[in-house]
Design a protein around this motif. Structure first.
Motif, short mmCIF file in Angstrom:
data_model
loop_
_atom_site.label_atom_id
_atom_site.label_comp_id
_atom_site.label_asym_id
_atom_site.label_seq_id
_atom_site.Cartn_x
_atom_site.Cartn_y
_atom_site.Cartn_z
N UNK A 107 9.13 37.58 42.03
CA UNK A 107 10.51 37.47 41.56
C UNK A 107 10.58 36.64 40.29
N UNK A 108 9.83 35.52 40.26
CA UNK A 108 9.85 34.65 39.08
C UNK A 108 9.30 35.37 37.86
N UNK A 109 8.25 36.18 38.05
CA UNK A 109 7.66 36.92 36.93
C UNK A 109 8.64 37.90 36.32
N UNK A 110 9.48 38.50 37.16
CA UNK A 110 10.40 39.53 36.69
C UNK A 110 11.65 38.95 36.04
N UNK A 111 12.04 37.75 36.43
CA UNK A 111 13.36 37.25 36.04
C UNK A 111 13.35 36.18 34.98
N UNK A 112 12.22 35.60 34.67
CA UNK A 112 12.25 34.44 33.79
C UNK A 112 11.54 34.68 32.47
N UNK A 113 12.24 34.42 31.37
CA UNK A 113 11.60 34.34 30.06
C UNK A 113 10.86 33.02 29.98
N UNK A 114 9.82 32.95 29.13
CA UNK A 114 9.05 31.72 29.07
C UNK A 114 8.67 31.37 27.63
N UNK A 115 8.60 30.07 27.39
CA UNK A 115 8.08 29.57 26.13
C UNK A 115 6.57 29.80 26.12
N UNK A 116 6.05 30.28 24.99
CA UNK A 116 4.63 30.59 24.87
C UNK A 116 4.05 29.87 23.66
N UNK A 117 2.73 29.98 23.51
CA UNK A 117 2.09 29.42 22.32
C UNK A 117 2.64 30.01 21.05
N UNK A 118 3.04 31.29 21.10
CA UNK A 118 3.57 31.98 19.94
C UNK A 118 4.79 31.27 19.34
N UNK A 119 5.57 30.60 20.21
CA UNK A 119 6.77 29.90 19.74
C UNK A 119 6.43 28.77 18.77
N UNK A 120 5.20 28.28 18.79
CA UNK A 120 4.79 27.19 17.91
C UNK A 120 3.81 27.67 16.84
N UNK A 121 3.02 28.68 17.18
CA UNK A 121 1.99 29.16 16.26
C UNK A 121 2.59 29.83 15.02
N UNK A 122 3.62 30.66 15.23
CA UNK A 122 4.22 31.37 14.09
C UNK A 122 4.89 30.40 13.12
N UNK A 123 5.76 29.49 13.60
CA UNK A 123 6.29 28.49 12.67
C UNK A 123 5.20 27.66 12.00
N UNK A 124 4.07 27.46 12.71
CA UNK A 124 2.96 26.71 12.13
C UNK A 124 2.31 27.41 10.96
N UNK A 125 2.57 28.72 10.81
CA UNK A 125 2.08 29.47 9.65
C UNK A 125 3.16 29.57 8.57
N UNK A 126 4.25 28.86 8.75
CA UNK A 126 5.40 28.86 7.83
C UNK A 126 5.96 30.27 7.67
N UNK A 127 6.12 30.92 8.80
CA UNK A 127 6.69 32.27 8.85
C UNK A 127 8.02 32.22 9.59
N UNK A 128 8.99 32.98 9.12
CA UNK A 128 10.30 33.02 9.76
C UNK A 128 10.16 33.61 11.16
N UNK A 129 10.65 32.88 12.17
CA UNK A 129 10.43 33.23 13.56
C UNK A 129 11.76 33.57 14.21
N UNK A 130 11.87 34.80 14.72
CA UNK A 130 13.08 35.27 15.39
C UNK A 130 12.71 35.62 16.82
N UNK A 131 13.06 34.73 17.74
CA UNK A 131 12.59 34.83 19.12
C UNK A 131 13.72 35.16 20.08
N UNK A 132 13.37 35.95 21.09
CA UNK A 132 14.28 36.10 22.22
C UNK A 132 14.51 34.71 22.81
#
Length: 354
Positions: free
Chosen positions: A259-284
């Motif tokens: 149930x948790x896998x189906x219902x919850x969005x999660x913060x991932x490494x991508x949330x920090x890695x993309x801004x770390x490349x100075x790229x505009x990040x548009x996240x759910x």
């Protein structure tokens, strides 16, 4: 500090998939952080298990822990390759502190993490909503941390912007349907990863692409395939890579997991890695993301497809504003959200450094 680092070297333990995210991020940071002063003993358990088998691999880990005399044994393990008694013996007898970093704690807690807690000195979770679950079972040595950016690897490359919008990640769940809606709205979206026409890309190519795009998309749900989640209640894959029936006494916990896998969005490494490349990040949008970045000034978010379409079109037309946000996101990442900072904070809580 002398660190025995225990984690998978390859993505999902499979060499054909290339190095794992933890190899690129955790191992890389441990080697380079604090001026490269750490001594890191690498124990890639997936590679050693293939060579020696599970039992001999566990014996080898015990030998390493007692002969190398590390200050810290840092584990990122997602299966039962390492035996509980192996970790327990290291914790009780080696003189080293042991800590486990749990990825995906919002679902692994119920059928994995909580059963391993007694064998470690410390546990790291990246999910603040799971802290009450630790409290319910009386576990106190839990450290709330978060994914981050390995700033030694993820850097701006200042390349020409040749893509309008990209997404790099697996095509599971409803992602193809979401991308299809963007294309119908006239948005040129380029996708890479398992299940997409262009296929997977290497780490190096991914970093290059991130520096060549105007807008990087992030879909936050980790799964979303109903039959797989339902099957996971009764079946699981063990260290031998074979499917086994789950013990009935774990079925209720596994149902929580599905149930948790189906219902919850999660913060991932991508949330920090993309801004770390100075790229505009548009996240759910993900709950608690605003604890790490100022939305609208350092990153941008969307909650549904109409909002996503609107924001893509707006930021494609407003380059200066888009680049200002990308720069602010990069500065925030370097200031607050590198793995070097995360690990030093954890080590302070453990009493390993001042």
């Amino acid at each position: 500090m002398r660190i025995l680092y225990v984690a998978a070297k390859y993505d999902y333990g499979r060499p054909e998939r290339g190095f794992s995210p933890q190899h690129y991020n955790f191992y890389s940071t441990f080697l380079k952080m604090n001026g490269g002063k750490n001594e890191v003993i690498y124990f890639p358990y997936d590679e050693i298990r293939r060579e020696l088998g599970r039992d001999q691999m566990n014996k080898k880990l015990l030998q390493e822990a007692f002969s190398e005399k590390p200050d810290l044994v840092f584990c990122l393990i997602g299966d039962d390759s390492i035996k509980k008694e192996t970790i327990g013996k290291i914790t009780k007898e080696s003189g080293a502190q042991t800590i486990s970093w749990c990825a995906d704690d919002h679902w692994k807690f119920y059928n994995y993490t909580k059963y391993w807690l007694p064998y470690y000195n410390w546990q790291v979770t990246t999910d603040p909503d799971m802290i009450p679950e630790y409290q319910k079972i009386g576990y106190k040595n839990v450290i709330l941390s978060q994914w981050a950016c390995d700033h030694f690897t993820y850097k701006p490359q200042n390349l020409p912007k040749i893509y309008d919008v990209t997404f790099i990640g697996a095509a599971h769940g409803n992602r193809k349907k979401q991308v299809s809606k963007l294309k119908k709205a006239g948005i040129d979206v380029q996708c890479w990863g398992s299940g997409w026409t262009q296929g997977r890309v290497s780490q190096e190519d991914m970093l290059k692409i991130w520096s060549q795009i105007k807008i990087n998309l992030n879909f936050a749900k980790s799964s979303g395939i109903l039959w797989k989640e339902l099957a996971s209640i009764f079946l699981h894959r063990k260290y031998d890579d074979k499917i086994h029936f789950t013990n009935p006494k774990y079925w209720f916990d596994n149902a929580k997991t599905a149930f948790a896998s189906l219902t919850k969005n999660q913060i991932k490494g991508r949330n920090f890695e993309v801004p770390g490349c100075q790229t505009f990040f548009l996240s759910e949008y993900v709950p608690h993301l605003e604890d790490y970045y100022e939305v609208g000034k350092e990153i941008e978010c969307f909650k549904n497809i109409p909002e996503l379409i609107e924001k893509i079109k707006y930021y494609l037309e407003h380059q200066q504003e888009r680049e200002k946000i990308a720069k602010a996101g990069y500065e925030r990442t370097i200031r607050d959200h590198t793995f070097e900072k995360r690990f030093n904070e954890i080590f302070k809580i453990m009493g390993l450094v001042k």
